[in-house]
Design an enzyme around this catalytic site. Structure first.
Site, PDB file in Angstrom:
ATOM      1  N   PHE A  14      23.115  66.914  53.647  1.00  0.00           N
ATOM      2  CA  PHE A  14      23.248  65.692  52.848  1.00  0.00           C
ATOM      3  C   PHE A  14      24.698  65.215  52.794  1.00  0.00           C
ATOM      4  O   PHE A  14      25.005  64.054  53.101  1.00  0.00           O
ATOM      5  CB  PHE A  14      22.703  65.964  51.439  1.00  0.00           C
ATOM      6  N   ASP A  53      23.627  81.325  64.125  1.00  0.00           N
ATOM      7  CA  ASP A  53      23.658  81.462  62.672  1.00  0.00           C
ATOM      8  C   ASP A  53      25.092  81.602  62.197  1.00  0.00           C
ATOM      9  O   ASP A  53      25.901  82.327  62.779  1.00  0.00           O
ATOM     10  CB  ASP A  53      22.850  82.689  62.233  1.00  0.00           C
ATOM     11  N   ARG A  76      25.538  78.882  52.190  1.00  0.00           N
ATOM     12  CA  ARG A  76      24.240  79.299  51.660  1.00  0.00           C
ATOM     13  C   ARG A  76      24.196  78.762  50.242  1.00  0.00           C
ATOM     14  O   ARG A  76      24.972  79.182  49.377  1.00  0.00           O
ATOM     15  CB  ARG A  76      24.080  80.822  51.668  1.00  0.00           C
ATOM     16  N   SER A 119      32.070  74.729  44.505  1.00  0.00           N
ATOM     17  CA  SER A 119      31.026  74.372  43.540  1.00  0.00           C
ATOM     18  C   SER A 119      31.569  74.459  42.124  1.00  0.00           C
ATOM     19  O   SER A 119      32.414  75.309  41.816  1.00  0.00           O
ATOM     20  CB  SER A 119      29.831  75.317  43.684  1.00  0.00           C
ATOM     21  N   TYR A 145      25.838  82.999  43.600  1.00  0.00           N
ATOM     22  CA  TYR A 145      26.342  81.842  44.344  1.00  0.00           C
ATOM     23  C   TYR A 145      27.749  81.473  43.875  1.00  0.00           C
ATOM     24  O   TYR A 145      28.671  81.319  44.687  1.00  0.00           O
ATOM     25  CB  TYR A 145      25.388  80.664  44.162  1.00  0.00           C
ATOM     26  N   LYS A 149      31.409  81.764  45.958  1.00  0.00           N
ATOM     27  CA  LYS A 149      32.293  80.617  46.156  1.00  0.00           C
ATOM     28  C   LYS A 149      33.707  80.920  45.640  1.00  0.00           C
ATOM     29  O   LYS A 149      34.707  80.549  46.274  1.00  0.00           O
ATOM     30  CB  LYS A 149      31.730  79.384  45.458  1.00  0.00           C
TER      31      LYS A 149
END
Length: 323
Positions: A14, A53, A76, A119, A145, A149
């Site tokens: 996106f 990958d 991810r 993030s 997550y 990060k």
């Protein structure tokens, strides 16, 4: 903008796709886009390269040759119900090991600036009412997550200090815009179908960032001297409650907002009993960010307003989706 070559990871996603489209409108800019799906279509002039990958063993020598700026969007992403036996290890493999491998090779190849899309989860999961995260707050990630990060950010800062390659870290809040997926897409479907929603009395405050605003900030950070080795938060600069967001979105879709004023305490309790605490936090909790540093250092203010961005998002939905 000077004549530069960009390498954009995550170019089929996106954000990556929107960024590449914008970069290709800038005279003298060229783009390299490593992708796993060789069927991905990019604007004319983009040099796409097939990669395996994304991991800590990738050889970036061919892709990085002649590149001035890396914008690292690939990751991810956060998973609501992760089925991995060790979620943190899975996040580290991609978000830490693969990121630092790419950055080390970029520094060795003479890349001028490395922009890492991190993030807001590095800051934490939410804010108290009428408070906001700042870019220079002490990080407090909670889930795997967010931890991964932060660890990537720490590795990148160390690399910048030892190699001289400039680093920029951008932490977006929830990103939306034309073509958005996941929960935002579901909200538009619910509103268009006229489904009554129990969100008529939610008084939280949430920061969002339109894809156009995030792309503009990334482009600004790619060239502005003051962006070097800084952390920036990304938002529209306009905070809304869940109730306000749904009303604005319904208006943009040309539909009535059928919102029932169910008490938040009741919905939160039910969500907790059903094991959906994380979803409850997103719907009813606050998460605000302060982007004043962006204006102070970069002279950057979001070029698109919240209402404008919601109208664009809604129009794309109406043009391309069936109910």
């Amino acid at each position: 903008m000077r004549s530069e070559t960009f390498l954009v990871t995550g170019g089929s996603g996106f954000l990556g796709r929107a960024l590449i489209n914008q970069l290709m409108l800038i005279p003298e800019c060229s783009v390299v886009a490593p992708v796993r799906d060789t069927g991905t279509h990019f604007p004319l002039g983009v040099r796409s390269l097939a990669v395996d990958d994304f991991n800590g063993a990738n050889d970036w020598q061919e892709a990085i040759k002649g590149v001035d700026v890396v914008v690292h969007c690939a990751a991810r992403v956060h998973v609501m119900n992760d089925t991995k036996a060790d979620p943190l290890a899975a996040f580290r493999e991609v978000n830490v090991d693969a990121t630092l491998n790419l950055a080390r090779q970029a520094a060795a190849a003479g890349v001028r600036r490395f922009i890492f899309i991190s993030s807001i989860k590095v800051n934490g999961e939410g804010t108290e009412p009428n408070t906001a995260y700042n870019a220079d707050d002490v990080p407090a990630p909670v889930d795997p997550y967010g931890i991964s990060k932060l660890e990537a950010e720490q590795g990148l800062r160390l690399l910048a200090s030892t190699t001289g390659m400039e680093m920029v870290i951008i932490r977006p809040v929830l990103v939306y815009g034309p073509g958005v997926k996941a929960n935002f897409l579901s909200m538009m479907r619910w509103l268009c179908r006229g489904i009554p929603l129990p969100f008529g009395a939610v008084r939280n405050r949430r920061s969002l960032v339109a894809i156009d605003n995030l792309v503009d900030l990334i482009v600004t950070c790619s060239e502005h001297p003051a962006a070097a080795n800084q952390v920036f938060l990304a938002s529209d600069g306009e905070d809304v409650s869940t109730t306000q967001l749904l009303r604005k979105l319904a208006g943009a879709l040309g539909r009535p907002a059928r919102l029932l004023p169910i008490p938040v305490w009741l919905m939160s309790g039910v969500a907790t009993l059903l094991g959906r605490h994380a979803l409850s936090q997103r719907l009813f909790g606050s998460l605000q960010v302060d982007i004043s540093k962006n204006q102070r250092l970069l002279g950057w203010i979001p070029p698109v307003s919240l209402d404008e961005a919601l109208n664009l998002t809604a129009q794309h939905f109406l043009d391309y989706h069936t109910l």
